[in-house]
Write a protein that holds these residues in place. Structure first.
Motif, PDB file in Angstrom:
ATOM      1  N   HIS A  77       1.167  13.007   0.184  1.00  0.00           N
ATOM      2  CA  HIS A  77       0.698  11.617   0.083  1.00  0.00           C
ATOM      3  C   HIS A  77       0.545  10.990   1.461  1.00  0.00           C
ATOM      4  O   HIS A  77       1.506  10.504   2.056  1.00  0.00           O
ATOM      5  CB  HIS A  77       1.695  10.802  -0.755  1.00  0.00           C
ATOM      6  CG  HIS A  77       1.192   9.467  -1.193  1.00  0.00           C
ATOM      7  ND1 HIS A  77       1.272   9.043  -2.502  1.00  0.00           N
ATOM      8  CD2 HIS A  77       0.593   8.455  -0.524  1.00  0.00           C
ATOM      9  CE1 HIS A  77       0.749   7.834  -2.612  1.00  0.00           C
ATOM     10  NE2 HIS A  77       0.334   7.450  -1.416  1.00  0.00           N
ATOM     11  N   GLU A 174      -5.324   6.921  -4.946  1.00  0.00           N
ATOM     12  CA  GLU A 174      -4.398   6.319  -5.911  1.00  0.00           C
ATOM     13  C   GLU A 174      -5.123   5.374  -6.854  1.00  0.00           C
ATOM     14  O   GLU A 174      -5.700   4.372  -6.420  1.00  0.00           O
ATOM     15  CB  GLU A 174      -3.330   5.508  -5.172  1.00  0.00           C
ATOM     16  CG  GLU A 174      -2.331   6.338  -4.425  1.00  0.00           C
ATOM     17  CD  GLU A 174      -1.408   5.438  -3.609  1.00  0.00           C
ATOM     18  OE1 GLU A 174      -0.576   4.753  -4.210  1.00  0.00           O
ATOM     19  OE2 GLU A 174      -1.545   5.420  -2.382  1.00  0.00           O
ATOM     20  N   LEU A 177      -5.343   1.117  -6.639  1.00  0.00           N
ATOM     21  CA  LEU A 177      -5.610   0.471  -5.358  1.00  0.00           C
ATOM     22  C   LEU A 177      -6.985  -0.178  -5.351  1.00  0.00           C
ATOM     23  O   LEU A 177      -7.324  -0.930  -4.446  1.00  0.00           O
ATOM     24  CB  LEU A 177      -5.504   1.470  -4.203  1.00  0.00           C
ATOM     25  CG  LEU A 177      -4.129   2.100  -3.976  1.00  0.00           C
ATOM     26  CD1 LEU A 177      -4.114   2.910  -2.687  1.00  0.00           C
ATOM     27  CD2 LEU A 177      -3.035   1.045  -3.931  1.00  0.00           C
ATOM     28  N   HIS A 203      -0.944   4.893  -8.126  1.00  0.00           N
ATOM     29  CA  HIS A 203       0.035   4.064  -7.417  1.00  0.00           C
ATOM     30  C   HIS A 203       1.055   3.577  -8.438  1.00  0.00           C
ATOM     31  O   HIS A 203       0.721   2.793  -9.315  1.00  0.00           O
ATOM     32  CB  HIS A 203      -0.681   2.883  -6.756  1.00  0.00           C
ATOM     33  CG  HIS A 203       0.247   1.877  -6.150  1.00  0.00           C
ATOM     34  ND1 HIS A 203       0.597   1.897  -4.826  1.00  0.00           N
ATOM     35  CD2 HIS A 203       0.912   0.833  -6.707  1.00  0.00           C
ATOM     36  CE1 HIS A 203       1.428   0.897  -4.584  1.00  0.00           C
ATOM     37  NE2 HIS A 203       1.647   0.235  -5.702  1.00  0.00           N
ATOM     38  N   HIS A 230       4.033   8.413  -5.836  1.00  0.00           N
ATOM     39  CA  HIS A 230       5.283   7.711  -5.464  1.00  0.00           C
ATOM     40  C   HIS A 230       5.979   7.045  -6.643  1.00  0.00           C
ATOM     41  O   HIS A 230       6.079   5.825  -6.724  1.00  0.00           O
ATOM     42  CB  HIS A 230       5.087   6.756  -4.284  1.00  0.00           C
ATOM     43  CG  HIS A 230       4.037   5.692  -4.390  1.00  0.00           C
ATOM     44  ND1 HIS A 230       4.025   4.752  -5.374  1.00  0.00           N
ATOM     45  CD2 HIS A 230       2.989   5.403  -3.586  1.00  0.00           C
ATOM     46  CE1 HIS A 230       3.022   3.931  -5.170  1.00  0.00           C
ATOM     47  NE2 HIS A 230       2.365   4.306  -4.108  1.00  0.00           N
ATOM     48  N   ASP A 286       3.622   8.855   2.308  1.00  0.00           N
ATOM     49  CA  ASP A 286       2.865   7.616   2.107  1.00  0.00           C
ATOM     50  C   ASP A 286       2.608   6.908   3.431  1.00  0.00           C
ATOM     51  O   ASP A 286       2.491   5.700   3.499  1.00  0.00           O
ATOM     52  CB  ASP A 286       3.551   6.676   1.101  1.00  0.00           C
ATOM     53  CG  ASP A 286       2.593   5.623   0.550  1.00  0.00           C
ATOM     54  OD1 ASP A 286       1.384   5.673   0.870  1.00  0.00           O
ATOM     55  OD2 ASP A 286       3.054   4.741  -0.202  1.00  0.00           O
TER      56      ASP A 286
HETATM   57 ZN   LIG Z   1       0.512   3.542  -3.327  1.00  0.00          ZN
END
Ligand SMILES: [Zn+2]
Length: 399
Positions: A77, A174, A177, A203, A230, A286
């Motif tokens: 990520h 993701e 987003l 996300h 995540h 991330d």
């Molecule tokens: Zn995210």
């Protein structure tokens, strides 16, 4: 600075000998009984005891000096933008810095930090195709960056996904987003993506920065992306009961990131372990994001999960290698014949109290990196970023 490091060219034969500990990347057998690896033209061709494998005609010989060899680490990520520069924190050479943290492959979760990022359908498709091409052509330090991950918008139709796939796009950024934040629309588009061979992620959790939104368990489960991006939040995690619902409500990948909530990462890890689903755990950073760039982020996740989550270190390394490779259909991440010769060579950090590298990681320390190799080519020697390794490998021959 190797900004545009070459891919393997011409016949090559790499021999790594005198390996003290060989980590396979595979949960079912994390330690291999071997001290030698041979790789020809960038692919692993032999793994075994020195006396049993053909090491003749090596173009490069590395003496591992009794240290540990593992598959190169995979960051599941990241948010790259342009070459080895990120506008989010205005840093250059961040990918090269990650290489010094053992990361040899990165997966884009969307090039969302691109200044002026287009949100119309033609524009977002063009940007994704551009990013896929640009990052495959330029490999900072040799790192394989799988990029070109469009963020879906409500106006997209099935043909857009067909067109993206035909142009070489293999990932979605993701979900959440962009404009699509509801379960039914996400599910429809994720289904189109899957139909054309495009992997998806979402996300999960609260907004990461102003302008981003909340994605809760209902949206995650309905969207049914290949990876629950995540699951420990980016940065704001869902409540534990929702995380448990997601773990139990699907069989998709459970991604834990450095820039998320560490307590929630440990909760997810324990839940997955109870379920016998450790094969679903994969790791990312991330980065670059609000928390910045973390060249050692993947190593720090391995060490954090191993020490606080009480997972043997040799298994925790699988979360960052074989698990991700299998889930994302990559040809690296495992010490197996035919796989890419992408390795990280490590040793216990100097002055770490553990009696060996595995014990030191289980005590919460980071290992020291002595060398990285991608496609059978040595990319870095002693890391400029990790604590110094006790012993480092040496190039001892070849022609
Ligand atoms: Zn995210």
């Amino acid at each position: 600075m190797a900004h545009d490091a070459p891919q393997a060219s011409g016949p090559s034969k790499l021999v790594i000998r005198n390996i003290g500990l060989l980590l396979s990347g595979a949960l079912e057998k994390p330690i291999l009984d071997a001290d030698t690896i041979v790789a020809e033209n960038g692919k692993i061709t032999a793994i075994g005891r020195a006396k049993d494998v053909d090491t003749e005609g090596a173009t490069t010989i590395v003496d591992a000096a009794g240290t540990t060899v593992a598959p190169g680490l995979i960051d599941s990520h990241v948010h790259p933008v342009a070459g080895d520069w990120t506008p989010r924190q205005n840093q250059s050479n961040w990918i090269d810095s990650y290489l010094h943290g053992g990361v040899t492959t990165m997966i884009s979760a969307g090039e969302v930090h691109m200044p002026g990022r287009p949100r119309d359908v033609v524009g977002l498709k063009a940007m994704a195709i551009f990013a896929q091409r640009a990052f495959w052509t330029l490999r900072p330090g040799g790192v394989k960056v799988h990029a070109g991950a469009p963020v879906i918008e409500c106006e997209m139709v099935e043909d857009d996904f067909k067109e993206l796939a035909a142009a070489g796009v293999k990932l979605l950024g993701e979900v959440g987003l962009g404009g699509v934040k509801d379960g039914p629309t996400a599910r429809k588009m994720v289904g189109w993506a899957r139909k054309y061979g495009i992997q998806s992620t979402i996300h999960t959790g609260g907004p990461s920065i102003p302008g981003s939104g909340l994605i809760d368990k209902d949206v995650v489960l309905e969207a049914d992306t290949d990876v629950v991006g995540h699951i420990n939040g980016g940065h704001t995690a869902l409540p534990d009961d929702q995380i448990r619902c997601i773990c139990e409500g699907c069989k998709r990948g459970l991604e834990l990131v450095h820039n998320g909530n560490e307590r929630s990462a440990l909760f997810t890890l324990r839940t997955a372990r109870e379920m016998g689903d450790l094969n679903r755990i994969i790791l990312g950073t991330d980065a670059p994001a609000g928390s910045g760039v973390q060249p050692l982020g993947i190593l720090r996740m391995v060490s954090m999960l191993s020490s606080l989550g009480e997972v043997p270190a040799e298994l925790a390394f699988c979360f960052a290698t074989g698990n991700t490779a299998r889930m994302r259909a990559l040809d690296c991440g495992l010490i197996e014949i035919g796989r890419s010769a992408d390795f990280v060579i490590m040793d216990k950090a100097q002055h770490s109290p553990g009696k060996n590298i595995l014990e030191s990681v289980q005590l919460g320390d980071l290992p020291g990196i002595g060398m990285t190799i991608i496609d059978g080519i040595i990319r870095t020697q002693r890391s400029r970023n990790t604590p110094p390794a006790g012993k480092v490998p040496e190039i001892v021959g070849g022609h």
